[in-house]
Structures are given as C-alpha cells and as structure tokens.
Design a protein around this motif. Structure first.
Motif, PDB file in Angstrom:
ATOM      1  N   MET A   1       0.851  -1.178   0.000  1.00 51.41           N
ATOM      2  CA  MET A   1       0.000   0.000   0.000  1.00 51.41           C
ATOM      3  C   MET A   1       0.895   1.240   0.000  1.00 51.41           C
ATOM      4  SD  MET A   1      -3.379   0.735   2.316  1.00 51.41           S
ATOM      5  CE  MET A   1      -3.678  -0.996   2.351  1.00 51.41           C
ATOM      6  N   ASP A   2       0.434   2.275  -0.601  1.00 53.03           N
ATOM      7  CA  ASP A   2       1.187   3.520  -0.780  1.00 53.03           C
ATOM      8  C   ASP A   2       1.268   4.299   0.537  1.00 53.03           C
ATOM      9  OD1 ASP A   2       2.217   5.992  -1.495  1.00 53.03           O
ATOM     10  OD2 ASP A   2       0.884   6.250  -3.212  1.00 53.03           O
ATOM     11  N   GLU A   3       2.444   4.292   1.163  1.00 56.01           N
ATOM     12  CA  GLU A   3       2.650   4.988   2.442  1.00 56.01           C
ATOM     13  C   GLU A   3       2.390   6.486   2.333  1.00 56.01           C
ATOM     14  OE1 GLU A   3       3.270   4.052   5.656  1.00 56.01           O
ATOM     15  OE2 GLU A   3       2.765   2.073   4.865  1.00 56.01           O
ATOM     16  N   GLN A   4       2.762   7.072   1.214  1.00 56.82           N
ATOM     17  CA  GLN A   4       2.540   8.507   1.033  1.00 56.82           C
ATOM     18  C   GLN A   4       1.044   8.819   1.012  1.00 56.82           C
ATOM     19  OE1 GLN A   4       4.326  10.203  -2.464  1.00 56.82           O
ATOM     20  NE2 GLN A   4       3.759  12.273  -1.914  1.00 56.82           N
ATOM     21  N   ALA A   5       0.266   7.992   0.340  1.00 54.52           N
ATOM     22  CA  ALA A   5      -1.185   8.200   0.295  1.00 54.52           C
ATOM     23  C   ALA A   5      -1.789   8.052   1.688  1.00 54.52           C
ATOM     24  CB  ALA A   5      -1.830   7.215  -0.677  1.00 54.52           C
ATOM     25  N   ILE A   6      -1.345   7.054   2.429  1.00 54.06           N
ATOM     26  CA  ILE A   6      -1.856   6.853   3.786  1.00 54.06           C
ATOM     27  C   ILE A   6      -1.543   8.069   4.649  1.00 54.06           C
ATOM     28  CG2 ILE A   6      -1.642   5.486   5.907  1.00 54.06           C
ATOM     29  CD1 ILE A   6      -1.073   3.052   4.031  1.00 54.06           C
ATOM     30  N   GLU A   7      -0.310   8.547   4.581  1.00 51.77           N
ATOM     31  CA  GLU A   7       0.077   9.701   5.402  1.00 51.77           C
ATOM     32  C   GLU A   7      -0.710  10.952   5.000  1.00 51.77           C
ATOM     33  OE1 GLU A   7       1.479  11.730   8.453  1.00 51.77           O
ATOM     34  OE2 GLU A   7       1.689   9.569   8.166  1.00 51.77           O
ATOM     35  N   GLN A   8      -0.988  11.135   3.730  1.00 57.81           N
ATOM     36  CA  GLN A   8      -1.799  12.276   3.294  1.00 57.81           C
ATOM     37  C   GLN A   8      -3.206  12.188   3.871  1.00 57.81           C
ATOM     38  OE1 GLN A   8      -1.436  12.202  -0.979  1.00 57.81           O
ATOM     39  NE2 GLN A   8       0.485  13.346  -0.955  1.00 57.81           N
ATOM     40  N   VAL A   9      -3.763  10.987   3.882  1.00 57.17           N
ATOM     41  CA  VAL A   9      -5.107  10.795   4.444  1.00 57.17           C
ATOM     42  C   VAL A   9      -5.079  11.025   5.951  1.00 57.17           C
ATOM     43  CG1 VAL A   9      -6.970   9.126   4.799  1.00 57.17           C
ATOM     44  CG2 VAL A   9      -5.882   9.332   2.556  1.00 57.17           C
ATOM     45  N   VAL A  10      -4.045  10.544   6.628  1.00 57.92           N
ATOM     46  CA  VAL A  10      -3.896  10.801   8.067  1.00 57.92           C
ATOM     47  C   VAL A  10      -3.942  12.305   8.326  1.00 57.92           C
ATOM     48  CG1 VAL A  10      -2.218  10.772   9.974  1.00 57.92           C
ATOM     49  CG2 VAL A  10      -2.676   8.672   8.681  1.00 57.92           C
ATOM     50  N   GLN A  11      -3.179  13.068   7.553  1.00 60.49           N
ATOM     51  CA  GLN A  11      -3.138  14.522   7.738  1.00 60.49           C
ATOM     52  C   GLN A  11      -4.498  15.164   7.467  1.00 60.49           C
ATOM     53  OE1 GLN A  11      -0.654  16.006   9.223  1.00 60.49           O
ATOM     54  NE2 GLN A  11       0.432  14.056   9.246  1.00 60.49           N
ATOM     55  N   GLN A  12      -5.205  14.687   6.463  1.00 63.63           N
ATOM     56  CA  GLN A  12      -6.517  15.257   6.151  1.00 63.63           C
ATOM     57  C   GLN A  12      -7.545  14.925   7.236  1.00 63.63           C
ATOM     58  OE1 GLN A  12      -8.061  15.548   2.196  1.00 63.63           O
ATOM     59  NE2 GLN A  12      -6.114  14.860   1.331  1.00 63.63           N
ATOM     60  N   ILE A  13      -7.476  13.724   7.782  1.00 66.46           N
ATOM     61  CA  ILE A  13      -8.390  13.367   8.872  1.00 66.46           C
ATOM     62  C   ILE A  13      -8.083  14.227  10.097  1.00 66.46           C
ATOM     63  CG2 ILE A  13      -9.065  11.549  10.488  1.00 66.46           C
ATOM     64  CD1 ILE A  13      -8.645   9.548   8.125  1.00 66.46           C
ATOM     65  N   ARG A  14      -6.809  14.410  10.407  1.00 61.61           N
ATOM     66  CA  ARG A  14      -6.430  15.290  11.528  1.00 61.61           C
ATOM     67  C   ARG A  14      -6.989  16.697  11.327  1.00 61.61           C
ATOM     68  NH1 ARG A  14      -0.335  13.191  11.722  1.00 61.61           N
ATOM     69  NH2 ARG A  14      -0.567  11.610  13.351  1.00 61.61           N
ATOM     70  N   ALA A  15      -6.839  17.222  10.131  1.00 65.77           N
ATOM     71  CA  ALA A  15      -7.319  18.575   9.843  1.00 65.77           C
ATOM     72  C   ALA A  15      -8.839  18.645   9.947  1.00 65.77           C
ATOM     73  CB  ALA A  15      -6.858  19.014   8.453  1.00 65.77           C
ATOM     74  N   TYR A  16      -9.515  17.627   9.430  1.00 61.94           N
ATOM     75  CA  TYR A  16     -10.974  17.596   9.488  1.00 61.94           C
ATOM     76  C   TYR A  16     -11.442  17.608  10.940  1.00 61.94           C
ATOM     77  CZ  TYR A  16     -15.740  16.425   8.100  1.00 61.94           C
ATOM     78  OH  TYR A  16     -17.101  16.452   7.889  1.00 61.94           O
TER      79      TYR A  16
END
Length: 78
Positions: free
Chosen positions: A1-16
């Motif tokens: 799985m794409d670690e960069q994509a996961i980390e981007q989603v983590v950041q977006q969930i944090r921001a949300y």
C-alpha cells in the motif's frame, strides 16, 4: 500500500477533526466526505489504514453504534 497516500489521508483526517472536533462517521463517509482526493480517489483500504494508524496513536477511536463502525476523535485527544 502507498505509504505517502496513507500519510496524506492521516493529515486530512487530523485537519478535518481539528475543524470539526465533534465529527464522527463511517469508513465510507470519511472516505467520501472528509478526504480531498484531488489527485484521484484511492481505495477505501487507504482510508482504513489511515484510521487504524490514528487509532494506534490514540488520536481516533472506533466505536460500534447500531451495528455500524464509526470513527471519531478520541476522548483523550480532546
């Protein structure tokens, strides 16, 4: 799985959750409504991996309500 994509989603969930601390949703809701897929939508597995990472860090908690899995900001995180 794409670690960069996961980390981007983590950041977006944090921001949300920073903007909406009372928010809670299903995997499907988070995947479709909380994440900005500007570069093209990823698999829901990426969103699930991001949520699992946030649960492991204590930032998000998962609960079952009416036979549905919901995720929200962890009580200890607020």
């Amino acid at each position: 799985m794409d670690e960069q994509a996961i980390e981007q989603v983590v950041q977006q969930i944090r921001a949300y959750l920073a903007a909406r601390p009372q928010a809670a949703d299903t995997l499907e809701g988070i995947h479709h409504w909380w994440i900005n897929w500007a570069g093209g939508e990823e698999s829901p597995a990426v969103t699930l991996a991001a949520l699992e990472r946030l649960v492991a860090s204590g930032e998000v908690e998962q609960l079952v309500l009416a036979n549905r899995n919901l995720w929200r900001r962890a009580a200890a995180a607020g």
